[in-house]
Design a protein around this motif. Structure first.
Motif, PDB file in Angstrom:
ATOM      1  N   TRP A 118      -3.374  14.166   3.521  1.00 40.16           N
ATOM      2  CA  TRP A 118      -3.658  12.954   4.288  1.00 40.16           C
ATOM      3  C   TRP A 118      -2.647  12.792   5.410  1.00 40.16           C
ATOM      4  CZ3 TRP A 118      -7.762   9.713   3.145  1.00 40.16           C
ATOM      5  CH2 TRP A 118      -8.415   9.949   1.939  1.00 40.16           C
ATOM      6  N   GLU A 119      -3.119  12.324   6.555  1.00 39.60           N
ATOM      7  CA  GLU A 119      -2.240  11.934   7.648  1.00 39.60           C
ATOM      8  C   GLU A 119      -2.194  10.417   7.644  1.00 39.60           C
ATOM      9  OE1 GLU A 119      -3.448  13.609  11.372  1.00 39.60           O
ATOM     10  OE2 GLU A 119      -3.610  15.615  10.524  1.00 39.60           O
ATOM     11  N   LEU A 120      -1.067   9.846   7.278  1.00 39.30           N
ATOM     12  CA  LEU A 120      -0.948   8.394   7.173  1.00 39.30           C
ATOM     13  C   LEU A 120      -0.202   7.832   8.370  1.00 39.30           C
ATOM     14  CD1 LEU A 120      -0.694   9.554   3.978  1.00 39.30           C
ATOM     15  CD2 LEU A 120      -0.824   7.109   3.658  1.00 39.30           C
ATOM     16  N   GLU A 121      -0.740   6.760   8.931  1.00 41.18           N
ATOM     17  CA  GLU A 121      -0.075   6.038  10.015  1.00 41.18           C
ATOM     18  C   GLU A 121       1.046   5.201   9.402  1.00 41.18           C
ATOM     19  OE1 GLU A 121      -1.025   5.952  13.320  1.00 41.18           O
ATOM     20  OE2 GLU A 121      -2.712   7.326  13.026  1.00 41.18           O
ATOM     21  N   GLU A 122       2.092   5.002  10.150  1.00 41.30           N
ATOM     22  CA  GLU A 122       3.175   4.141   9.674  1.00 41.30           C
ATOM     23  C   GLU A 122       2.699   2.689   9.685  1.00 41.30           C
ATOM     24  OE1 GLU A 122       6.133   5.195   8.337  1.00 41.30           O
ATOM     25  OE2 GLU A 122       5.091   7.115   8.509  1.00 41.30           O
ATOM     26  N   PRO A 123       3.229   1.862   8.788  1.00 39.10           N
ATOM     27  CA  PRO A 123       2.812   0.456   8.766  1.00 39.10           C
ATOM     28  C   PRO A 123       2.972  -0.198  10.140  1.00 39.10           C
ATOM     29  CG  PRO A 123       4.112   0.954   6.826  1.00 39.10           C
ATOM     30  CD  PRO A 123       4.188   2.161   7.726  1.00 39.10           C
ATOM     31  N   SER A 124       1.996  -1.004  10.490  1.00 34.78           N
ATOM     32  CA  SER A 124       1.958  -1.640  11.797  1.00 34.78           C
ATOM     33  C   SER A 124       1.163  -2.935  11.692  1.00 34.78           C
ATOM     34  CB  SER A 124       1.279  -0.688  12.791  1.00 34.78           C
ATOM     35  OG  SER A 124       1.027  -1.307  14.014  1.00 34.78           O
ATOM     36  N   THR A 125       1.303  -3.796  12.661  1.00 37.81           N
ATOM     37  CA  THR A 125       0.506  -5.029  12.663  1.00 37.81           C
ATOM     38  C   THR A 125      -0.829  -4.831  13.362  1.00 37.81           C
ATOM     39  OG1 THR A 125       1.627  -5.776  14.670  1.00 37.81           O
ATOM     40  CG2 THR A 125       2.520  -6.548  12.552  1.00 37.81           C
ATOM     41  N   THR A 126      -1.039  -3.658  13.981  1.00 37.65           N
ATOM     42  CA  THR A 126      -2.309  -3.328  14.619  1.00 37.65           C
ATOM     43  C   THR A 126      -2.675  -1.891  14.270  1.00 37.65           C
ATOM     44  OG1 THR A 126      -1.912  -4.821  16.473  1.00 37.65           O
ATOM     45  CG2 THR A 126      -3.523  -3.092  16.823  1.00 37.65           C
ATOM     46  N   ILE A 127      -3.954  -1.686  13.917  1.00 36.59           N
ATOM     47  CA  ILE A 127      -4.415  -0.342  13.556  1.00 36.59           C
ATOM     48  C   ILE A 127      -5.871  -0.173  13.979  1.00 36.59           C
ATOM     49  CG2 ILE A 127      -5.171  -0.985  11.229  1.00 36.59           C
ATOM     50  CD1 ILE A 127      -3.361   2.272  11.998  1.00 36.59           C
ATOM     51  N   ASN A 128      -6.222   1.029  14.390  1.00 31.90           N
ATOM     52  CA  ASN A 128      -7.623   1.372  14.620  1.00 31.90           C
ATOM     53  C   ASN A 128      -8.140   1.991  13.338  1.00 31.90           C
ATOM     54  OD1 ASN A 128      -7.637   0.567  17.350  1.00 31.90           O
ATOM     55  ND2 ASN A 128      -6.637   2.476  17.907  1.00 31.90           N
ATOM     56  N   PHE A 129      -9.175   1.395  12.768  1.00 34.50           N
ATOM     57  CA  PHE A 129      -9.763   1.882  11.522  1.00 34.50           C
ATOM     58  C   PHE A 129     -11.271   1.927  11.694  1.00 34.50           C
ATOM     59  CE2 PHE A 129     -11.542   1.092   7.248  1.00 34.50           C
ATOM     60  CZ  PHE A 129     -11.055   2.220   6.615  1.00 34.50           C
ATOM     61  N   LEU A 130     -11.821   3.129  11.564  1.00 36.43           N
ATOM     62  CA  LEU A 130     -13.234   3.372  11.812  1.00 36.43           C
ATOM     63  C   LEU A 130     -13.575   2.845  13.209  1.00 36.43           C
ATOM     64  CD1 LEU A 130     -14.649   2.580   8.258  1.00 36.43           C
ATOM     65  CD2 LEU A 130     -14.059   4.804   9.216  1.00 36.43           C
ATOM     66  N   ASP A 131     -14.442   1.870  13.341  1.00 41.94           N
ATOM     67  CA  ASP A 131     -14.838   1.376  14.660  1.00 41.94           C
ATOM     68  C   ASP A 131     -14.170   0.063  15.032  1.00 41.94           C
ATOM     69  OD1 ASP A 131     -16.499   3.530  14.975  1.00 41.94           O
ATOM     70  OD2 ASP A 131     -18.272   2.502  14.238  1.00 41.94           O
ATOM     71  N   LEU A 132     -13.090  -0.282  14.337  1.00 45.08           N
ATOM     72  CA  LEU A 132     -12.440  -1.572  14.575  1.00 45.08           C
ATOM     73  C   LEU A 132     -10.975  -1.412  14.950  1.00 45.08           C
ATOM     74  CD1 LEU A 132     -13.668  -3.674  11.509  1.00 45.08           C
ATOM     75  CD2 LEU A 132     -14.501  -3.803  13.860  1.00 45.08           C
ATOM     76  N   THR A 133     -10.487  -2.345  15.747  1.00 46.15           N
ATOM     77  CA  THR A 133      -9.057  -2.548  15.911  1.00 46.15           C
ATOM     78  C   THR A 133      -8.742  -3.802  15.113  1.00 46.15           C
ATOM     79  OG1 THR A 133      -9.019  -1.547  18.103  1.00 46.15           O
ATOM     80  CG2 THR A 133      -7.177  -2.994  17.532  1.00 46.15           C
ATOM     81  N   ILE A 134      -7.848  -3.657  14.127  1.00 43.09           N
ATOM     82  CA  ILE A 134      -7.507  -4.756  13.231  1.00 43.09           C
ATOM     83  C   ILE A 134      -6.064  -5.154  13.506  1.00 43.09           C
ATOM     84  CG2 ILE A 134      -7.325  -5.484  10.815  1.00 43.09           C
ATOM     85  CD1 ILE A 134      -9.316  -3.141  10.205  1.00 43.09           C
ATOM     86  N   THR A 135      -5.841  -6.449  13.696  1.00 44.88           N
ATOM     87  CA  THR A 135      -4.513  -6.958  14.030  1.00 44.88           C
ATOM     88  C   THR A 135      -4.164  -8.114  13.105  1.00 44.88           C
ATOM     89  OG1 THR A 135      -4.849  -6.357  16.346  1.00 44.88           O
ATOM     90  CG2 THR A 135      -3.086  -7.940  15.887  1.00 44.88           C
ATOM     91  N   ILE A 136      -2.911  -8.140  12.665  1.00 44.07           N
ATOM     92  CA  ILE A 136      -2.378  -9.287  11.932  1.00 44.07           C
ATOM     93  C   ILE A 136      -1.327  -9.919  12.832  1.00 44.07           C
ATOM     94  CG2 ILE A 136      -1.120 -10.106   9.905  1.00 44.07           C
ATOM     95  CD1 ILE A 136      -2.178  -7.701   8.371  1.00 44.07           C
ATOM     96  N   GLU A 137      -1.560 -11.186  13.163  1.00 40.72           N
ATOM     97  CA  GLU A 137      -0.637 -11.906  14.041  1.00 40.72           C
ATOM     98  C   GLU A 137      -0.516 -13.338  13.533  1.00 40.72           C
ATOM     99  OE1 GLU A 137       0.062 -12.116  18.857  1.00 40.72           O
ATOM    100  OE2 GLU A 137      -1.894 -11.584  18.078  1.00 40.72           O
ATOM    101  N   SER A 138       0.710 -13.757  13.229  1.00 36.79           N
ATOM    102  CA  SER A 138       0.961 -15.100  12.695  1.00 36.79           C
ATOM    103  C   SER A 138       0.120 -15.356  11.443  1.00 36.79           C
ATOM    104  CB  SER A 138       0.670 -16.177  13.745  1.00 36.79           C
ATOM    105  OG  SER A 138       1.466 -15.981  14.889  1.00 36.79           O
ATOM    106  N   ASN A 139       0.051 -14.336  10.561  1.00 39.25           N
ATOM    107  CA  ASN A 139      -0.698 -14.408   9.299  1.00 39.25           C
ATOM    108  C   ASN A 139      -2.201 -14.597   9.485  1.00 39.25           C
ATOM    109  OD1 ASN A 139       1.504 -13.964   7.614  1.00 39.25           O
ATOM    110  ND2 ASN A 139       2.070 -16.122   7.681  1.00 39.25           N
ATOM    111  N   ILE A 140      -2.716 -14.243  10.648  1.00 40.54           N
ATOM    112  CA  ILE A 140      -4.147 -14.311  10.920  1.00 40.54           C
ATOM    113  C   ILE A 140      -4.631 -12.893  11.225  1.00 40.54           C
ATOM    114  CG2 ILE A 140      -5.932 -15.193  12.473  1.00 40.54           C
ATOM    115  CD1 ILE A 140      -4.133 -17.648  12.902  1.00 40.54           C
ATOM    116  N   ILE A 141      -5.709 -12.491  10.566  1.00 41.20           N
ATOM    117  CA  ILE A 141      -6.289 -11.176  10.797  1.00 41.20           C
ATOM    118  C   ILE A 141      -7.406 -11.320  11.809  1.00 41.20           C
ATOM    119  CG2 ILE A 141      -7.541  -9.245   9.771  1.00 41.20           C
ATOM    120  CD1 ILE A 141      -6.146  -9.898   7.126  1.00 41.20           C
TER     121      ILE A 141
END
Length: 146
Positions: A118-141
């Motif tokens: 597996w190639e694992l990305e380092e933990p981040s508050t923003t990630i591209n996963f499948l067809d989405l960009t997912i962001t956690i900001e101020s405890n809001i996804i």
């Protein structure tokens, strides 16, 4: 892989639906995995290791095979540091709350099963996963199309 999945299916015991044809499923898996024939140009091959990704059951076998490792090692060991863990075939999404040392051990444990790497990305508050960009900001996804 066939032996691992067969043992895992047998271990499910009464969690399988009544009348589940366990023997037939294991026999079918053996036929498919031992007879991976394919051709490339005018050459013909018998795949000796793993399963051919062109086989219609390949994604199901891969999902079940790594699912054994998830349910026996990864989730029990890291569930307190990873309150969310989801996988779609060969893509994993999770929320990591553990420390750096535990993260390094998680990466080693993830790759310590079979021949998959597996190639694992380092933990981040923003990630591209499948067809989405997912962001956690101020405890809001938030999500947006990638």
């Amino acid at each position: 892989a066939l032996e691992v999945i067969s043992a895992w299916l047998k271990s499910l015991g009464d969690r399988l639906p009544g009348g589940f044809p366990l023997g037939a499923v294991i026999d079918a898996m053996g036929i498919v995995m031992r007879n991976n024939l394919f051709n490339w140009g005018d050459l013909h091959f018998l795949q000796l290791l793993s399963t051919a990704m062109g086989t219609s059951s390949a994604c199901m076998w891969a999902t079940a095979y790594f699912g054994v490792h998830e349910t026996t090692t990864l989730i029990p060991t890291y569930q307190l540091m990873m309150p969310l863990f989801r996988r779609f075939i060969d893509d994993i999404f999770g929320i990591w709350t553990g420390d750096d040392e535990s993260w390094e051990q998680f990466k080693r444990d993830t790759n310590n099963f079979g021949i998959l790497n597996w190639e694992l990305e380092e933990p981040s508050t923003t990630i591209n996963f499948l067809d989405l960009t997912i962001t956690i900001e101020s405890n809001i996804i938030t999500t947006k199309t990638y």
